[in-house]
Design an enzyme around this catalytic site. Structure first.
Site, mmCIF file in Angstrom:
data_model
loop_
_atom_site.group_PDB
_atom_site.id
_atom_site.type_symbol
_atom_site.label_atom_id
_atom_site.label_comp_id
_atom_site.label_asym_id
_atom_site.label_seq_id
_atom_site.Cartn_x
_atom_site.Cartn_y
_atom_site.Cartn_z
ATOM 1 C CB ALA A 9 9.284 13.308 2.042
ATOM 2 C CB THR A 10 8.151 8.486 4.826
ATOM 3 O OG1 THR A 10 6.730 8.555 4.964
ATOM 4 C CG2 THR A 10 8.813 9.430 5.818
ATOM 5 N N GLY A 12 5.747 6.841 -1.617
ATOM 6 C CA GLY A 12 4.909 7.269 -2.737
ATOM 7 C C GLY A 12 5.403 8.497 -3.475
ATOM 8 C CB SER A 139 -7.124 12.388 -5.952
ATOM 9 O OG SER A 139 -7.685 11.187 -6.443
ATOM 10 C CE1 TYR A 152 -7.954 10.247 -1.014
ATOM 11 C CE2 TYR A 152 -9.054 9.513 -3.009
ATOM 12 C CZ TYR A 152 -7.934 9.999 -2.372
ATOM 13 O OH TYR A 152 -6.787 10.262 -3.091
ATOM 14 C CE LYS A 156 -6.242 13.560 -1.995
ATOM 15 N NZ LYS A 156 -4.966 14.288 -1.774
ATOM 16 N N GLY A 183 -4.453 9.898 -11.430
ATOM 17 C CA GLY A 183 -5.401 8.805 -11.482
ATOM 18 C C GLY A 183 -4.795 7.604 -10.780
ATOM 19 C CB THR A 187 2.104 4.591 -4.442
ATOM 20 O OG1 THR A 187 0.783 4.980 -4.036
ATOM 21 C CG2 THR A 187 2.485 5.358 -5.708
ATOM 22 C CG PHE A 189 -3.631 5.636 -2.672
ATOM 23 C CD1 PHE A 189 -3.892 6.834 -2.029
ATOM 24 C CD2 PHE A 189 -4.688 4.990 -3.314
ATOM 25 C CE1 PHE A 189 -5.170 7.378 -2.012
ATOM 26 C CE2 PHE A 189 -5.968 5.521 -3.304
ATOM 27 C CZ PHE A 189 -6.209 6.721 -2.645
#
Length: 251
Positions: A9-10, A12, A139, A152, A156, A183, A187, A189
């Site tokens: 929650a910190t 994005g 994702s 990655y 996902k 998609g 952020t 990310f």
């Protein structure tokens, strides 16, 4: 007042989701590793929306910490209605034979193992209630594999499979299970994935209006507002200029 538990929650999607649910009167349990950010968010949400917020600082990769935190909740906070199982990351973007094994381990430990620890710990609280809604953040990389995405994408894809497995196994307990697969979303990310290279991270979104964290938060929240007999099982969300993991219309 419904109780929503949000991991990661910190920043994005997680932070935007916390703000969205708080704005709609939910009490929140928010999790993150960065205590300063988590406490700042908790204070902001309580002051702005007048809702109860319980910050829990732990790393989802730490199995014991996850279960200690969830099992240690007071009876009141254990009445969790919604889990936004969001904590996750990408680390590195390299050809398979050139990748850093530390990056692989970080992604597997966070995106698969941490994801499972949280979901199981919270689902154990939902089962006696015979209700609940688990929203797993996947994702588009869980639907298609792209160059240099290797592990990655694999993590996902695992999220996609586990989402299906949870829905099947929790069906008898009347628990809704939803996967949302974003998609391209602008952020932190890409900044994390590219090890702090701000220029390279910004170039990921060149020529298009990418999704925002708030777009995904709106989508997450919407799935929880449907009638209780309705469950959105699986949803891919992209910006208009993205067709799938490969095709973009950059201008």
């Amino acid at each position: 007042m419904p109780i929503t538990f949000i991991t990661g929650a910190t920043s994005g999607f997680g932070k935007a989701a916390a703000e969205k649910f708080a704005a709609n009167g939910h009490a929140l349990i928010i999790n993150g590793r960065r205590e300063d950010r988590l406490q700042a968010l908790s204070n902001k949400l309580q002051e702005q929306y007048h809702v109860a917020v319980l910050p829990l600082v732990f790393d989802v990769r730490d199995q014991q910490a996850v279960f200690n935190a969830v099992q240690g909740l007071s009876a009141e906070w254990q009445q969790i209605d919604i889990l936004v199982n969001n904590a996750g990351l990408a680390a590195g973007r390299d050809f398979f034979n050139e990748a850093d094994l530390n990056d692989w381990n970080t992604m597997v430990d966070t995106n698969i193992k941490g994801f499972m620890y949280v979901a199981q710990a919270v689902s154990k609280l939902m089962v006696p209630l015979k209700k609940g809604h688990i929203i797993n953040i996947g994702s588009i990389a869980g639907k298609q594999v792209y160059e240099k995405g290797n592990v990655y994408c694999a993590t996902k894809h695992a999220v996609d499979a586990l989402n299906q497995a949870m829905r099947i196994d929790l069906l008898r307990h009347n628990i809704r299970v939803t996967a949302i697969h974003p998609g391209a979303a602008e952020t932190e990310f890409s900044l994390v994935r590219l090890k702090g290279d701000a220029k390279a991270a910004s170039e990921v979104y060149t020529g298009m209006k990418a999704l925002t964290a708030e777009d995904i938060a709106e989508t997450i929240y919407w799935t929880t507002t449907l009638p209780p007999h309705v469950c959105v099982n699986d949803m891919i969300v992209t910006c208009v200029q993205q067709a799938d993991a490969f095709y973009y219309n950059r201008v």
